[in-house]
Scaffold this motif. Sequence first.
Motif, PDB file in Angstrom:
ATOM      1  N   ARG A 132      -6.298   1.092  -0.724  1.00  0.00           N
ATOM      2  CA  ARG A 132      -5.824   2.255   0.324  1.00  0.00           C
ATOM      3  C   ARG A 132      -6.857   2.245   1.316  1.00  0.00           C
ATOM      4  O   ARG A 132      -7.066   3.192   1.919  1.00  0.00           O
ATOM      5  CB  ARG A 132      -5.579   3.625  -0.288  1.00  0.00           C
ATOM      6  CG  ARG A 132      -5.033   3.482  -1.764  1.00  0.00           C
ATOM      7  CD  ARG A 132      -3.491   3.285  -1.779  1.00  0.00           C
ATOM      8  NE  ARG A 132      -2.729   3.192  -3.041  1.00  0.00           N
ATOM      9  CZ  ARG A 132      -2.620   4.187  -3.704  1.00  0.00           C
ATOM     10  NH1 ARG A 132      -2.806   5.268  -3.378  1.00  0.00           N
ATOM     11  NH2 ARG A 132      -2.230   3.879  -5.048  1.00  0.00           N
TER      12      ARG A 132
ATOM     13  N   GLY B 249       0.818  -1.406   0.006  1.00  0.00           N
ATOM     14  CA  GLY B 249       0.058  -0.030   0.130  1.00  0.00           C
ATOM     15  C   GLY B 249       0.742   1.314  -0.022  1.00  0.00           C
ATOM     16  O   GLY B 249       0.536   2.253  -0.618  1.00  0.00           O
TER      17      GLY B 249
ATOM     18  N   ASP C  24      -5.652  -2.520   2.658  1.00  0.00           N
ATOM     19  CA  ASP C  24      -5.598  -2.963   1.031  1.00  0.00           C
ATOM     20  C   ASP C  24      -4.647  -2.086   0.089  1.00  0.00           C
ATOM     21  O   ASP C  24      -4.918  -0.935   0.187  1.00  0.00           O
ATOM     22  CB  ASP C  24      -7.078  -2.975   0.435  1.00  0.00           C
ATOM     23  CG  ASP C  24      -7.165  -3.966  -0.674  1.00  0.00           C
ATOM     24  OD1 ASP C  24      -6.718  -3.425  -1.682  1.00  0.00           O
ATOM     25  OD2 ASP C  24      -7.689  -5.061  -0.681  1.00  0.00           O
ATOM     26  N   TRP C  25      -3.624  -2.730  -0.479  1.00  0.00           N
ATOM     27  CA  TRP C  25      -2.825  -1.748  -1.435  1.00  0.00           C
ATOM     28  C   TRP C  25      -3.180  -1.309  -2.384  1.00  0.00           C
ATOM     29  O   TRP C  25      -2.694  -0.285  -2.759  1.00  0.00           O
ATOM     30  CB  TRP C  25      -1.511  -2.941  -1.715  1.00  0.00           C
ATOM     31  CG  TRP C  25      -1.651  -3.873  -2.753  1.00  0.00           C
ATOM     32  CD1 TRP C  25      -1.870  -5.144  -2.368  1.00  0.00           C
ATOM     33  CD2 TRP C  25      -1.408  -3.492  -4.072  1.00  0.00           C
ATOM     34  NE1 TRP C  25      -1.900  -5.662  -3.826  1.00  0.00           N
ATOM     35  CE2 TRP C  25      -1.814  -4.727  -4.820  1.00  0.00           C
ATOM     36  CE3 TRP C  25      -1.683  -2.455  -4.836  1.00  0.00           C
ATOM     37  CZ2 TRP C  25      -1.879  -5.011  -6.102  1.00  0.00           C
ATOM     38  CZ3 TRP C  25      -1.559  -2.808  -6.292  1.00  0.00           C
ATOM     39  CH2 TRP C  25      -1.642  -3.704  -7.109  1.00  0.00           C
TER      40      TRP C  25
END
Length: 228
Positions: free
Chosen positions: A179, A88, A175-176
């Motif tokens: 975001r 992230g 969550d990458w």
Amino acid sequence: MKEGPDIAYIAALIGDPARANMLTALMSGKALTVSELAEEAGVTIQTASSHLSRMDDGGLLRHRKQGRHKYFALATDDVAHVLEGLMGLAAGAGHLRKRTGPKDEKLRKARVCYNHLAGDMGTRLYDSLMAQGYVALKGEIVTLTDQGAAFVTSFGIDLDALVRKKAPLCRECLDWSERRPHLAGSLGRAFLSRFEALSWARRDQKSRAVLFSPGGDAEFTRLFPFPG
């Protein structure tokens, strides 16, 4: 001498590009062989073995032998959470290894984050559970409400078995790609397993993508509508 955890040591283990590629490959939740990880990292098997030994000694990996092969997996959920958080940060800062493409679109929609659902559908699941009052955030702790417990049980998840486990039931994971947080913990894993058992979704064997069928997508949207 300064006291406390040596984050520089762990950062150095993760920071090598070849080791980072191998760790990312293991985010699928599957145990992989030395040769498979060498291919992911683009290095020789001998070099991969050296990298894997260092990460094993450093507590990032665990291994087991089966026949002639040695399989490696991430040591704990905590390792996966750190890796997802770093992804992230890297994505937010614009440090992407390649341009987005069809595979990336699938990964952004739904993917495995160490055996729980991530991507757009992962954050949708978490946001919908929150909006429907099934989970609640108390400070920084995610809790399952009584209403949520009834829903989880009716959905076919053995909640009593999850509660007996030592792992946290509910947990946020950044969550990458979105975001925003998605649901981790043993409940996050149980939801993904249930989606697979119902044939709503299956894992892409060539990537971390989770592929929902049209019917599974429709059922997912019905049970977990967009908040608001």
